[in-house]
Scaffold this active site. Sequence first.
Site, short mmCIF file in Angstrom:
data_model
loop_
_atom_site.label_atom_id
_atom_site.label_comp_id
_atom_site.label_asym_id
_atom_site.label_seq_id
_atom_site.Cartn_x
_atom_site.Cartn_y
_atom_site.Cartn_z
N ASN A 36 -45.36 38.61 40.98
CA ASN A 36 -45.72 39.92 40.83
C ASN A 36 -44.73 41.13 41.43
O ASN A 36 -44.85 40.82 42.75
CB ASN A 36 -47.25 40.01 41.58
N GLY A 79 -47.49 40.65 51.91
CA GLY A 79 -46.23 41.57 52.22
C GLY A 79 -46.05 41.80 53.70
O GLY A 79 -45.30 42.59 54.18
N SER A 99 -47.18 36.18 51.24
CA SER A 99 -46.12 35.86 52.00
C SER A 99 -45.68 34.53 51.47
O SER A 99 -45.30 33.60 52.63
CB SER A 99 -46.34 35.94 53.39
N HIS A 101 -55.91 43.10 41.69
CA HIS A 101 -55.23 43.03 42.90
C HIS A 101 -55.56 43.86 44.00
O HIS A 101 -56.12 45.07 43.72
CB HIS A 101 -53.82 43.17 42.61
N LYS A 159 -44.79 44.18 41.34
CA LYS A 159 -45.31 45.31 41.79
C LYS A 159 -44.35 46.45 41.03
O LYS A 159 -44.06 46.54 40.09
CB LYS A 159 -45.59 45.39 43.39
N GLU A 168 -54.34 45.80 46.06
CA GLU A 168 -53.61 46.82 46.15
C GLU A 168 -54.35 47.87 45.08
O GLU A 168 -54.30 49.09 45.45
CB GLU A 168 -52.28 46.70 45.82
N GLU A 185 -55.90 35.88 47.48
CA GLU A 185 -54.61 36.36 48.38
C GLU A 185 -55.50 37.00 49.62
O GLU A 185 -56.18 38.25 49.45
CB GLU A 185 -54.12 37.42 47.52
O1 LIG Z 1 -49.49 39.50 44.20
C1 LIG Z 1 -48.62 39.12 44.93
C2 LIG Z 1 -49.18 39.22 46.66
O2 LIG Z 1 -49.59 40.41 46.69
C3 LIG Z 1 -48.25 38.72 47.55
O3 LIG Z 1 -47.30 39.52 47.88
P1 LIG Z 1 -46.15 38.92 48.82
O4 LIG Z 1 -45.82 37.68 48.41
O5 LIG Z 1 -45.07 39.84 48.82
O6 LIG Z 1 -46.81 38.70 50.17
#
Ligand SMILES: O=C[C@H](O)COP(=O)(O)O
Length: 251
Positions: free
Chosen positions: A9, A173, A213, A95, A11, A97, A167
């Site tokens: 993903n 993140g 992460s 998600h 983003k 976010e 998640e």
């Molecule tokens: O969609 C993916 C997640 O929000 C995980 O993000 P990350 O791997 O950067 O922690």
Amino acid sequence: MRTPFIAGNWKMNVTDKEALAFVDAVKDRVPSNEEVESAVCAQALSLKGMTEKAKETDLRIGAQNMHEEDHGAFTGEISAPTLTSIGIDLVIIGHSERREMFNDTDERVNRKLHAALAHGMTPIVCIGEKLEEREASRADEVVRKQLEQALQGVEAEQVKGCVFAYEPVWAIGTGKSSNPEEAGEMARTIRAYIRDQYGHSAAEATRIQYGGSVKPENIAEYLADEDIDGALVGGASIKVDSFLSLLEAAQ
Ligand SMILES: O=C[C@H](O)COP(=O)(O)O
């Protein structure tokens, strides 16, 4: 036996030029779908070009979001019919976010899920607790409620085609990944919920990803759990080598 499914993903972190170059670089190097399914979910603008480049390869391209209605006065939104018309049949829904910043309530998540299923798309439905909810020992309750609301009116046969991404919000993140035992326990809670509500075959078919992460160095610890069938990866999915290392670890 469920095939592992690793989805990136990106983003809002990858430009169109970078997205196209990424597909060129990985398309002949991803494992076959029988071993590991792989996907990257990019910004809407890049999806058409990426899909054209990834045609006839085992890399799947997905959207990060879509609107619940098929058409209408929704300036700036993107619909399932538009996505499917360019060959996109994978979409992330709910998600954290989007739940946090873009008003993706449980009810909207449910409507988006119905729209995705009605258009034959594979939804990756994101669920997960916030830190304060985990600290108050409410993680299971929160995740069950998100599942219950997301799945209102969805049939068992449709649940089989859904992917659920657990998640924990505090692990996204932040570099603070959930420990694999806790992630595995939550995957079992999710599968048990699906078994109770939709039966054994739906629970066995459904894939459950962990996200938060995940990196090439830790992905194997999650995938070692029999109830974790893949990962939804943000930061570590953006660079070609890192993405390919994630796939290699899943083989
Ligand atoms: O969609 C993916 C997640 O929000 C995980 O993000 P990350 O791997 O950067 O922690």
